[in-house]
Scaffold this motif. Structure first.
Motif, PDB file in Angstrom:
ATOM      1  N   PRO A  71       0.838  -1.200   0.000  1.00 55.26           N
ATOM      2  CA  PRO A  71       0.000   0.000   0.000  1.00 55.26           C
ATOM      3  C   PRO A  71       0.877   1.257   0.000  1.00 55.26           C
ATOM      4  O   PRO A  71       1.903   1.296   0.678  1.00 55.26           O
ATOM      5  N   GLN A  72       0.471   2.237  -0.786  1.00 56.24           N
ATOM      6  CA  GLN A  72       1.224   3.479  -0.850  1.00 56.24           C
ATOM      7  C   GLN A  72       0.582   4.475   0.091  1.00 56.24           C
ATOM      8  O   GLN A  72      -0.598   4.759  -0.006  1.00 56.24           O
ATOM      9  N   THR A  73       1.366   4.985   1.030  1.00 61.60           N
ATOM     10  CA  THR A  73       0.849   5.942   1.990  1.00 61.60           C
ATOM     11  C   THR A  73       1.599   7.259   1.867  1.00 61.60           C
ATOM     12  O   THR A  73       2.706   7.307   1.332  1.00 61.60           O
ATOM     13  N   LYS A  74       0.966   8.307   2.360  1.00 56.12           N
ATOM     14  CA  LYS A  74       1.598   9.616   2.450  1.00 56.12           C
ATOM     15  C   LYS A  74       1.507  10.060   3.888  1.00 56.12           C
ATOM     16  O   LYS A  74       0.461   9.934   4.519  1.00 56.12           O
ATOM     17  N   ALA A  75       2.583  10.609   4.399  1.00 53.06           N
ATOM     18  CA  ALA A  75       2.615  11.085   5.777  1.00 53.06           C
ATOM     19  C   ALA A  75       2.394  12.594   5.810  1.00 53.06           C
ATOM     20  O   ALA A  75       2.930  13.325   4.977  1.00 53.06           O
ATOM     21  N   TYR A  76       1.593  13.024   6.762  1.00 50.35           N
ATOM     22  CA  TYR A  76       1.318  14.437   6.975  1.00 50.35           C
ATOM     23  C   TYR A  76       1.551  14.762   8.441  1.00 50.35           C
ATOM     24  O   TYR A  76       1.250  13.960   9.321  1.00 50.35           O
ATOM     25  N   GLU A  77       2.044  15.965   8.715  1.00 53.57           N
ATOM     26  CA  GLU A  77       2.127  16.459  10.079  1.00 53.57           C
ATOM     27  C   GLU A  77       0.957  17.412  10.265  1.00 53.57           C
ATOM     28  O   GLU A  77       0.843  18.414   9.563  1.00 53.57           O
ATOM     29  N   VAL A  78       0.071  17.085  11.191  1.00 47.52           N
ATOM     30  CA  VAL A  78      -1.137  17.871  11.433  1.00 47.52           C
ATOM     31  C   VAL A  78      -1.040  18.494  12.823  1.00 47.52           C
ATOM     32  O   VAL A  78      -0.778  17.791  13.803  1.00 47.52           O
ATOM     33  N   THR A  79      -1.248  19.810  12.880  1.00 43.72           N
ATOM     34  CA  THR A  79      -1.239  20.524  14.148  1.00 43.72           C
ATOM     35  C   THR A  79      -2.610  21.145  14.378  1.00 43.72           C
ATOM     36  O   THR A  79      -3.125  21.855  13.509  1.00 43.72           O
ATOM     37  N   LEU A  80      -3.186  20.855  15.533  1.00 45.45           N
ATOM     38  CA  LEU A  80      -4.453  21.447  15.962  1.00 45.45           C
ATOM     39  C   LEU A  80      -4.117  22.469  17.037  1.00 45.45           C
ATOM     40  O   LEU A  80      -3.354  22.175  17.960  1.00 45.45           O
ATOM     41  N   GLU A  81      -4.685  23.661  16.909  1.00 48.30           N
ATOM     42  CA  GLU A  81      -4.422  24.704  17.887  1.00 48.30           C
ATOM     43  C   GLU A  81      -5.715  25.331  18.365  1.00 48.30           C
ATOM     44  O   GLU A  81      -6.642  25.522  17.577  1.00 48.30           O
ATOM     45  N   VAL A  82      -5.760  25.662  19.650  1.00 50.42           N
ATOM     46  CA  VAL A  82      -6.827  26.473  20.214  1.00 50.42           C
ATOM     47  C   VAL A  82      -6.105  27.632  20.903  1.00 50.42           C
ATOM     48  O   VAL A  82      -5.283  27.421  21.790  1.00 50.42           O
ATOM     49  N   ASN A  83      -6.417  28.851  20.461  1.00 45.36           N
ATOM     50  CA  ASN A  83      -5.702  30.027  20.935  1.00 45.36           C
ATOM     51  C   ASN A  83      -6.565  30.870  21.854  1.00 45.36           C
ATOM     52  O   ASN A  83      -7.784  30.784  21.843  1.00 45.36           O
ATOM     53  N   GLY A  84      -5.914  31.685  22.621  1.00 46.71           N
ATOM     54  CA  GLY A  84      -6.576  32.566  23.564  1.00 46.71           C
ATOM     55  C   GLY A  84      -5.792  32.574  24.856  1.00 46.71           C
ATOM     56  O   GLY A  84      -4.666  32.077  24.925  1.00 46.71           O
ATOM     57  N   LYS A  85      -6.423  33.143  25.884  1.00 47.18           N
ATOM     58  CA  LYS A  85      -5.784  33.203  27.193  1.00 47.18           C
ATOM     59  C   LYS A  85      -6.759  32.699  28.236  1.00 47.18           C
ATOM     60  O   LYS A  85      -7.972  32.839  28.096  1.00 47.18           O
ATOM     61  N   GLY A  86      -6.214  32.130  29.256  1.00 49.27           N
ATOM     62  CA  GLY A  86      -7.049  31.697  30.371  1.00 49.27           C
ATOM     63  C   GLY A  86      -7.547  30.279  30.241  1.00 49.27           C
ATOM     64  O   GLY A  86      -7.109  29.498  29.391  1.00 49.27           O
ATOM     65  N   LYS A  87      -8.505  29.992  31.090  1.00 51.76           N
ATOM     66  CA  LYS A  87      -9.049  28.639  31.186  1.00 51.76           C
ATOM     67  C   LYS A  87     -10.206  28.449  30.207  1.00 51.76           C
ATOM     68  O   LYS A  87     -11.002  29.345  29.992  1.00 51.76           O
ATOM     69  N   ILE A  88     -10.289  27.253  29.655  1.00 51.41           N
ATOM     70  CA  ILE A  88     -11.380  26.896  28.754  1.00 51.41           C
ATOM     71  C   ILE A  88     -12.555  26.421  29.614  1.00 51.41           C
ATOM     72  O   ILE A  88     -12.354  25.777  30.631  1.00 51.41           O
ATOM     73  N   TYR A  89     -13.786  26.781  29.217  1.00 52.96           N
ATOM     74  CA  TYR A  89     -14.971  26.432  30.017  1.00 52.96           C
ATOM     75  C   TYR A  89     -15.686  25.184  29.524  1.00 52.96           C
ATOM     76  O   TYR A  89     -16.602  24.712  30.172  1.00 52.96           O
ATOM     77  N   GLN A  90     -15.293  24.670  28.401  1.00 52.40           N
ATOM     78  CA  GLN A  90     -15.820  23.411  27.872  1.00 52.40           C
ATOM     79  C   GLN A  90     -14.639  22.621  27.333  1.00 52.40           C
ATOM     80  O   GLN A  90     -13.647  23.213  26.903  1.00 52.40           O
ATOM     81  N   PRO A  91     -14.733  21.298  27.307  1.00 50.48           N
ATOM     82  CA  PRO A  91     -13.609  20.505  26.789  1.00 50.48           C
ATOM     83  C   PRO A  91     -13.320  20.791  25.313  1.00 50.48           C
ATOM     84  O   PRO A  91     -14.216  21.122  24.544  1.00 50.48           O
ATOM     85  N   ILE A  92     -12.068  20.645  24.965  1.00 49.21           N
ATOM     86  CA  ILE A  92     -11.642  20.682  23.566  1.00 49.21           C
ATOM     87  C   ILE A  92     -11.815  19.268  23.034  1.00 49.21           C
ATOM     88  O   ILE A  92     -11.324  18.312  23.638  1.00 49.21           O
ATOM     89  N   ALA A  93     -12.520  19.117  21.924  1.00 49.46           N
ATOM     90  CA  ALA A  93     -12.701  17.802  21.294  1.00 49.46           C
ATOM     91  C   ALA A  93     -12.007  17.830  19.938  1.00 49.46           C
ATOM     92  O   ALA A  93     -12.015  18.853  19.253  1.00 49.46           O
ATOM     93  N   TYR A  94     -11.410  16.708  19.558  1.00 48.22           N
ATOM     94  CA  TYR A  94     -10.689  16.678  18.280  1.00 48.22           C
ATOM     95  C   TYR A  94     -10.767  15.304  17.638  1.00 48.22           C
ATOM     96  O   TYR A  94     -11.000  14.301  18.293  1.00 48.22           O
ATOM     97  N   PHE A  95     -10.566  15.308  16.332  1.00 45.52           N
ATOM     98  CA  PHE A  95     -10.383  14.079  15.567  1.00 45.52           C
ATOM     99  C   PHE A  95      -9.227  14.328  14.622  1.00 45.52           C
ATOM    100  O   PHE A  95      -9.278  15.226  13.788  1.00 45.52           O
ATOM    101  N   ALA A  96      -8.177  13.577  14.787  1.00 41.05           N
ATOM    102  CA  ALA A  96      -7.012  13.669  13.898  1.00 41.05           C
ATOM    103  C   ALA A  96      -6.531  12.246  13.668  1.00 41.05           C
ATOM    104  O   ALA A  96      -7.141  11.513  12.916  1.00 41.05           O
TER     105      ALA A  96
END
Length: 142
Positions: free
Chosen positions: A37-62
Protein backbone atom coordinates in the motif's frame (compact mmCIF):
# COMPACT_ATOMS: atom_id res chain seq x y z
CA UNK A 1 -25.56 -30.45 -33.17
CA UNK A 2 -24.98 -30.56 -29.46
CA UNK A 3 -21.54 -31.95 -30.12
CA UNK A 4 -20.78 -29.10 -32.53
CA UNK A 5 -21.94 -26.54 -29.96
CA UNK A 6 -19.73 -28.11 -27.31
CA UNK A 7 -16.87 -28.29 -29.75
CA UNK A 8 -17.46 -24.66 -30.71
CA UNK A 9 -17.48 -23.63 -27.02
CA UNK A 10 -14.32 -25.63 -26.42
CA UNK A 11 -12.71 -24.08 -29.48
CA UNK A 12 -13.75 -20.61 -28.40
CA UNK A 13 -12.30 -21.08 -24.92
CA UNK A 14 -9.05 -22.37 -26.33
CA UNK A 15 -8.90 -19.51 -28.83
CA UNK A 16 -9.60 -16.93 -26.10
CA UNK A 17 -6.98 -18.46 -23.80
CA UNK A 18 -4.41 -18.55 -26.58
CA UNK A 19 -5.30 -15.08 -27.86
CA UNK A 20 -2.80 -12.41 -26.85
CA UNK A 21 -5.59 -9.82 -26.60
CA UNK A 22 -7.38 -11.91 -23.96
CA UNK A 23 -4.25 -12.05 -21.81
CA UNK A 24 -3.29 -8.40 -22.35
CA UNK A 25 -5.65 -6.76 -19.80
CA UNK A 26 -4.49 -8.96 -16.93
CA UNK A 27 -0.82 -8.68 -17.81
CA UNK A 28 -0.97 -4.93 -18.46
CA UNK A 29 -2.62 -4.29 -15.07
CA UNK A 30 -0.24 -6.41 -13.03
CA UNK A 31 2.91 -4.29 -13.46
CA UNK A 32 1.01 -1.04 -12.79
CA UNK A 33 -0.37 -2.23 -9.44
CA UNK A 34 1.87 -2.51 -6.45
CA UNK A 35 1.26 -5.10 -3.76
CA UNK A 36 2.46 -2.72 -1.03
CA UNK A 37 0.00 0.00 0.00
CA UNK A 38 1.22 3.48 -0.85
CA UNK A 39 0.85 5.94 1.99
CA UNK A 40 1.60 9.62 2.45
CA UNK A 41 2.62 11.08 5.78
CA UNK A 42 1.32 14.44 6.98
CA UNK A 43 2.13 16.46 10.08
CA UNK A 44 -1.14 17.87 11.43
CA UNK A 45 -1.24 20.52 14.15
CA UNK A 46 -4.45 21.45 15.96
CA UNK A 47 -4.42 24.70 17.89
CA UNK A 48 -6.83 26.47 20.21
CA UNK A 49 -5.70 30.03 20.94
CA UNK A 50 -6.58 32.57 23.56
CA UNK A 51 -5.78 33.20 27.19
CA UNK A 52 -7.05 31.70 30.37
CA UNK A 53 -9.05 28.64 31.19
CA UNK A 54 -11.38 26.90 28.75
CA UNK A 55 -14.97 26.43 30.02
CA UNK A 56 -15.82 23.41 27.87
CA UNK A 57 -13.61 20.50 26.79
CA UNK A 58 -11.64 20.68 23.57
CA UNK A 59 -12.70 17.80 21.29
CA UNK A 60 -10.69 16.68 18.28
CA UNK A 61 -10.38 14.08 15.57
CA UNK A 62 -7.01 13.67 13.90
CA UNK A 63 -5.03 10.45 14.28
CA UNK A 64 -7.47 9.47 17.04
CA UNK A 65 -10.61 10.88 18.67
CA UNK A 66 -10.05 12.68 21.92
CA UNK A 67 -10.96 15.46 24.25
CA UNK A 68 -9.16 17.49 26.83
CA UNK A 69 -10.69 19.38 29.72
CA UNK A 70 -9.21 21.62 32.40
CA UNK A 71 -7.04 23.28 29.76
CA UNK A 72 -5.35 26.65 30.00
CA UNK A 73 -4.95 28.31 26.61
CA UNK A 74 -3.11 28.31 24.29
CA UNK A 75 -3.36 24.57 23.51
CA UNK A 76 -1.65 22.62 20.73
CA UNK A 77 -1.56 19.02 19.57
CA UNK A 78 0.69 17.81 16.73
CA UNK A 79 0.30 14.35 15.23
CA UNK A 80 1.55 12.37 12.24
CA UNK A 81 -1.14 10.96 9.97
CA UNK A 82 -0.38 8.36 7.28
CA UNK A 83 -3.06 8.21 4.60
CA UNK A 84 -3.57 5.13 2.48
CA UNK A 85 -4.07 5.56 -1.27
CA UNK A 86 -7.85 5.25 -0.77
CA UNK A 87 -7.86 7.90 1.98
CA UNK A 88 -5.76 10.21 -0.21
CA UNK A 89 -8.40 9.90 -2.92
CA UNK A 90 -11.56 10.06 -0.79
CA UNK A 91 -10.28 12.36 1.92
CA UNK A 92 -9.78 12.10 5.67
CA UNK A 93 -11.62 14.55 7.93
CA UNK A 94 -9.67 16.23 10.70
CA UNK A 95 -11.37 18.62 13.12
CA UNK A 96 -11.18 20.43 16.42
CA UNK A 97 -14.05 21.81 18.50
CA UNK A 98 -12.30 24.44 20.59
CA UNK A 99 -14.62 24.75 23.57
CA UNK A 100 -15.71 28.09 24.98
CA UNK A 101 -14.01 31.08 26.57
CA UNK A 102 -15.45 34.22 28.16
CA UNK A 103 -15.48 37.34 26.01
CA UNK A 104 -14.99 40.90 27.34
CA UNK A 105 -18.66 41.02 28.43
CA UNK A 106 -18.45 37.74 30.32
CA UNK A 107 -20.40 35.79 27.69
CA UNK A 108 -19.19 32.40 26.46
CA UNK A 109 -18.00 32.24 22.87
CA UNK A 110 -16.05 29.67 20.84
CA UNK A 111 -12.31 29.92 21.33
CA UNK A 112 -10.21 30.59 18.24
CA UNK A 113 -8.86 27.48 16.55
CA UNK A 114 -6.84 26.56 13.50
CA UNK A 115 -5.49 23.50 11.72
CA UNK A 116 -2.11 23.32 10.03
CA UNK A 117 -0.98 20.61 7.62
CA UNK A 118 2.78 20.36 7.13
CA UNK A 119 3.08 23.88 8.59
CA UNK A 120 0.51 25.45 6.26
CA UNK A 121 -2.74 26.83 7.73
CA UNK A 122 -5.73 25.05 6.15
CA UNK A 123 -8.64 25.95 8.47
CA UNK A 124 -9.68 28.53 11.08
CA UNK A 125 -12.87 29.53 12.82
CA UNK A 126 -12.35 33.27 12.42
CA UNK A 127 -15.92 33.58 11.12
CA UNK A 128 -17.35 32.70 14.55
CA UNK A 129 -17.93 29.03 13.75
CA UNK A 130 -17.89 26.49 16.56
CA UNK A 131 -15.35 24.21 14.88
CA UNK A 132 -12.32 24.01 12.63
CA UNK A 133 -12.36 21.22 10.08
CA UNK A 134 -10.45 20.18 7.00
CA UNK A 135 -10.58 17.23 4.62
CA UNK A 136 -7.04 15.97 4.19
CA UNK A 137 -6.39 14.71 0.64
CA UNK A 138 -3.31 14.24 -1.47
CA UNK A 139 -4.03 17.63 -3.05
CA UNK A 140 -3.95 19.22 0.44
CA UNK A 141 -0.23 18.80 0.69
CA UNK A 142 1.70 21.96 -0.20
Amino acid sequence: MVVLAVAACGGTDETAAASPSAATPASSQSPARSSAPQTKAYEVTLEVNGKGKIYQPIAYFADTNGSESDVTLPWKKTVAIDLTAAEQEAGYLISVIPGAVRDSKGMLEPAKCRILVDGKEVATNDGGENTCKHTLKSASRP
